[in-house]
Write a protein that holds these residues in place. Structure first.
Motif, mmCIF file in Angstrom:
data_model
loop_
_atom_site.group_PDB
_atom_site.id
_atom_site.type_symbol
_atom_site.label_atom_id
_atom_site.label_comp_id
_atom_site.label_asym_id
_atom_site.label_seq_id
_atom_site.Cartn_x
_atom_site.Cartn_y
_atom_site.Cartn_z
ATOM 1 N N UNK A 170 0.826 -1.203 0.000
ATOM 2 C CA UNK A 170 0.000 0.000 0.000
ATOM 3 C C UNK A 170 0.863 1.257 0.000
ATOM 4 N N UNK A 171 2.096 1.138 0.499
ATOM 5 C CA UNK A 171 3.016 2.269 0.400
ATOM 6 C C UNK A 171 3.345 2.565 -1.059
ATOM 7 N N UNK A 172 3.544 1.492 -1.843
ATOM 8 C CA UNK A 172 3.768 1.626 -3.282
ATOM 9 C C UNK A 172 2.572 2.310 -3.937
ATOM 10 N N UNK A 173 1.384 1.933 -3.512
ATOM 11 C CA UNK A 173 0.160 2.532 -4.044
ATOM 12 C C UNK A 173 0.095 4.027 -3.720
ATOM 13 N N UNK A 174 0.396 4.391 -2.494
ATOM 14 C CA UNK A 174 0.316 5.790 -2.088
ATOM 15 C C UNK A 174 1.301 6.662 -2.866
ATOM 16 N N UNK A 175 2.514 6.162 -3.050
ATOM 17 C CA UNK A 175 3.506 6.899 -3.837
ATOM 18 C C UNK A 175 3.006 7.080 -5.272
ATOM 19 N N UNK A 176 2.402 6.013 -5.827
ATOM 20 C CA UNK A 176 1.838 6.092 -7.175
ATOM 21 C C UNK A 176 0.802 7.197 -7.302
ATOM 22 N N UNK A 177 -0.032 7.337 -6.274
ATOM 23 C CA UNK A 177 -1.119 8.305 -6.331
ATOM 24 C C UNK A 177 -0.617 9.736 -6.473
ATOM 25 N N UNK A 178 0.518 10.024 -5.861
ATOM 26 C CA UNK A 178 1.032 11.394 -5.912
ATOM 27 C C UNK A 178 1.549 11.718 -7.310
ATOM 28 N N UNK A 179 2.532 10.939 -7.797
ATOM 29 C CA UNK A 179 3.122 11.295 -9.092
ATOM 30 C C UNK A 179 2.156 11.126 -10.255
ATOM 31 N N UNK A 180 1.281 10.102 -10.187
ATOM 32 C CA UNK A 180 0.407 9.848 -11.334
ATOM 33 C C UNK A 180 -0.667 10.920 -11.489
ATOM 34 N N UNK A 181 -0.942 11.658 -10.425
ATOM 35 C CA UNK A 181 -1.894 12.770 -10.533
ATOM 36 C C UNK A 181 -1.209 14.095 -10.828
ATOM 37 N N UNK A 182 -0.041 14.311 -10.237
ATOM 38 C CA UNK A 182 0.622 15.592 -10.470
ATOM 39 C C UNK A 182 1.141 15.729 -11.906
ATOM 40 N N UNK A 183 1.518 14.610 -12.536
ATOM 41 C CA UNK A 183 2.001 14.742 -13.913
ATOM 42 C C UNK A 183 0.868 15.136 -14.866
ATOM 43 N N UNK A 184 -0.376 14.816 -14.501
ATOM 44 C CA UNK A 184 -1.509 15.276 -15.300
ATOM 45 C C UNK A 184 -1.575 16.800 -15.251
ATOM 46 N N UNK A 185 -1.413 17.343 -14.042
ATOM 47 C CA UNK A 185 -1.426 18.798 -13.882
ATOM 48 C C UNK A 185 -0.300 19.417 -14.708
ATOM 49 N N UNK A 186 0.869 18.825 -14.651
ATOM 50 C CA UNK A 186 2.017 19.367 -15.364
ATOM 51 C C UNK A 186 1.805 19.488 -16.859
ATOM 52 N N UNK A 187 1.080 18.525 -17.461
ATOM 53 C CA UNK A 187 0.884 18.539 -18.909
ATOM 54 C C UNK A 187 0.035 19.718 -19.371
ATOM 55 N N UNK A 188 -0.717 20.338 -18.465
ATOM 56 C CA UNK A 188 -1.529 21.498 -18.827
ATOM 57 C C UNK A 188 -0.732 22.801 -18.781
ATOM 58 N N UNK A 189 0.501 22.730 -18.280
ATOM 59 C CA UNK A 189 1.319 23.934 -18.156
ATOM 60 C C UNK A 189 2.543 23.929 -19.068
ATOM 61 N N UNK A 190 2.907 22.779 -19.609
ATOM 62 C CA UNK A 190 4.057 22.729 -20.500
ATOM 63 C C UNK A 190 4.335 21.321 -20.974
ATOM 64 N N UNK A 191 5.220 21.200 -21.929
ATOM 65 C CA UNK A 191 5.623 19.891 -22.449
ATOM 66 C C UNK A 191 6.299 19.070 -21.348
ATOM 67 N N UNK A 192 6.069 17.753 -21.392
ATOM 68 C CA UNK A 192 6.679 16.884 -20.393
ATOM 69 C C UNK A 192 8.196 17.037 -20.392
ATOM 70 N N UNK A 193 8.742 17.314 -19.195
ATOM 71 C CA UNK A 193 10.174 17.517 -19.052
ATOM 72 C C UNK A 193 10.603 18.970 -19.119
ATOM 73 N N UNK A 194 9.672 19.878 -19.427
ATOM 74 C CA UNK A 194 10.013 21.299 -19.520
ATOM 75 C C UNK A 194 9.997 21.958 -18.147
ATOM 76 N N UNK A 195 10.555 23.148 -18.064
ATOM 77 C CA UNK A 195 10.575 23.884 -16.795
ATOM 78 C C UNK A 195 9.149 24.221 -16.317
ATOM 79 N N UNK A 196 8.244 24.724 -17.188
ATOM 80 C CA UNK A 196 6.866 24.973 -16.734
ATOM 81 C C UNK A 196 6.172 23.708 -16.215
ATOM 82 N N UNK A 197 6.461 22.585 -16.858
ATOM 83 C CA UNK A 197 5.892 21.299 -16.452
ATOM 84 C C UNK A 197 6.310 20.955 -15.024
ATOM 85 N N UNK A 198 7.607 20.983 -14.752
ATOM 86 C CA UNK A 198 8.106 20.630 -13.421
ATOM 87 C C UNK A 198 7.728 21.682 -12.370
#
Length: 447
Positions: free
Chosen positions: A124-152
């Motif tokens: 479940x620790x693996x699951x919790x860690x997954x929940x954070x990054x898998x949701x925040x990267x969605x937010x990042x894609x609305x602000x810039x290309x994946x890997x870009x400064x606006x994205x991060x």
């Protein structure tokens, strides 16, 4: 202002508003168990928290992408995971009423010992860690290309702002803001559909009839979801924590309502992807459909992603601190201050995978396969099985999950063809193997 500036305003403004209204508490039960002055939440609050914590940015993006790929079949396939609410609700109700168990960890320690609790906690620790990054990267894609400064930078700002209001009240803050998140989600979903449906020849009937009910056209994934719904909910502490904080009857009713609402919302949001496919737009569906209708739609889509992501991430922070301090360390008289420190560490570790460019659907399918072994343990919770039943079932499930990571093409057994056929094959074999390994020690014990 341009679209990106407006998106920054929405993200920062909504987060600051939640920080202002989020309750501040120093009471242990309120912070770790979501009560208000030691009074548990009612069914309305609990249902809202359950639903919106699973209508996260990752899930609605997956729903739209699957709708884009397979039509209504894709939406229904992903909605199959939401039967997890009913499975968990019924079984947790029985475990509390008939077994008198106070938590998932209490049940596992009583039946299988502390080592089993440790192994389960890793899952479940693996699951919790997954929940954070898998949701925040969605937010990042609305602000810039994946890997870009606006994205991060958008990911960092969003995570910090969500962490800030959760630190105030822990699970109490999470449940309180979940009601706000759900209302906003519903309003935005209605507005989005009100724009899309009139622009679709044939209207809602055309959207709902798009797709073919074939194994290769999404039914493979539907079968995977149905199989995984027997085990998937029990490795999600965000869900199971909420199964023990209200009276059993309230819990059962809330989980049942969450099932219906969750299924309906996921299918409706898959219409975004179906619409994009019908219009011949490129992927990703949510981004391209928003661009088609201009700035207002882009802002609504961004807002619904921010809302759904924040609701899940704040729940992840509160569940993580409960897992560490109450379930594992079993600290007596635990201070809220320690819980807040744990949340900060969780935010840091949960953000690190963002830099590895993982795929969001994998966060669901891989972790869901890894925990297939939990199905017999909880479906047959009343059986006093030997410890080897637990280890055999859980370890075999983990092996199946690792197979989905390291073995790209499974040709040794096939139950169908097309996309997700390999995943279905592994899940069928995994489910049969896990149940077999669970019951073999039981049979020998009875002899």
């Amino acid at each position: 202002m341009d679209a990106i500036t407006w998106q920054w305003v929405i993200m920062i403004g909504s987060s600051l508003l939640l920080f202002v209204v989020s309750p501040l508490t120093s009471k242990t039960n309120d912070f770790f168990k979501g009560s208000k002055d030691n009074v548990p939440p009612n069914s309305l609050w609990l249902t809202s928290s359950l639903v919106i914590s699973w209508l996260f940015a990752k899930s609605i993006t997956n729903a739209a992408d699957l709708g884009y790929a397979f039509g209504i079949v894709g939406g229904v396939a992903y909605a199959g995971y939401y039967l997890s609410f009913m499975v968990a609700g019924v079984l947790i109700y029985q475990m509390r009423i008939k077994g008198q168990f106070r938590s998932i960890h209490h049940f596992l320690e009583t039946r299988y010992g502390e080592v089993a609790v440790g192994l389960f906690s890793l899952l479940i620790g693996f699951r919790l860690i997954n929940e954070i990054w898998s949701n925040t990267i969605i937010i990042g894609t609305y602000f810039g290309e994946q890997g870009s400064i606006p994205y991060f930078s958008s990911i960092a700002v969003f995570t910090i702002l969500t962490l800030a209001y959760t630190l105030k009240g822990g699970m109490r803050s999470s449940i309180f803001t979940d009601m706000i998140h759900l209302v906003l989600f519903m309003v935005l979903l209605v507005f989005i559909l009100a724009v899309l449906i009139p622009q679709t020849p044939g209207g809602i009937a055309a959207l709902a009839s798009k797709g073919e009910w074939k194994m290769s056209q999404g039914v493979n994934l539907l079968c995977v979801a149905l199989l995984q719904s027997l085990s998937y909910p029990f490795h999600d502490p965000i869900m199971t924590d909420r199964g023990f904080i209200t009276p059993p009857r309230t819990t059962l009713v809330s989980f049942a309502m969450a099932t219906v609402i969750g299924v309906v919302c996921i299918i409706l949001f898959s219409f975004v992807g179906i619409f994009g496919s019908m219009k011949g737009l490129p992927a990703p569906a949510t981004v391209e459909v928003a661009k088609l209708f201009g700035l207002p739609m882009m802002l609504m889509m961004n807002s619904i992603m921010v809302t759904s992501a924040a609701s899940t991430i704040d729940s992840t922070f509160s569940s993580s601190t409960k897992l560490i301090h109450l379930d594992l360390l079993k600290e007596k008289g635990i201070s809220v201050r320690k819980g807040r420190i744990t949340m900060v560490l969780c935010a840091l570790f949960g953000t690190l995978p963002v830099f590895l460019n993982p795929e969001i659907l994998s966060a669901t399918t891989i972790s869901g396969t890894m925990v297939l072994g939990l199905a017999p343990i909880f479906l047959f919770w009343w059986i006093k099985a030997p410890k080897w039943s637990f280890y055999g079932s859980v370890l075999f499930g983990i092996a199946c999950g690792l197979t989905t990571i390291f073995v790209k093409d499974v040709h040794w057994i096939q139950f169908s063809d097309g996309k997700y056929a390999d995943l279905l094959s592994i899940n069928v074999v995994g489910t049969i193997g896990c149940f077999t390994l669970f019951f073999i020690p039981v049979l020998f014990k009875r002899k």
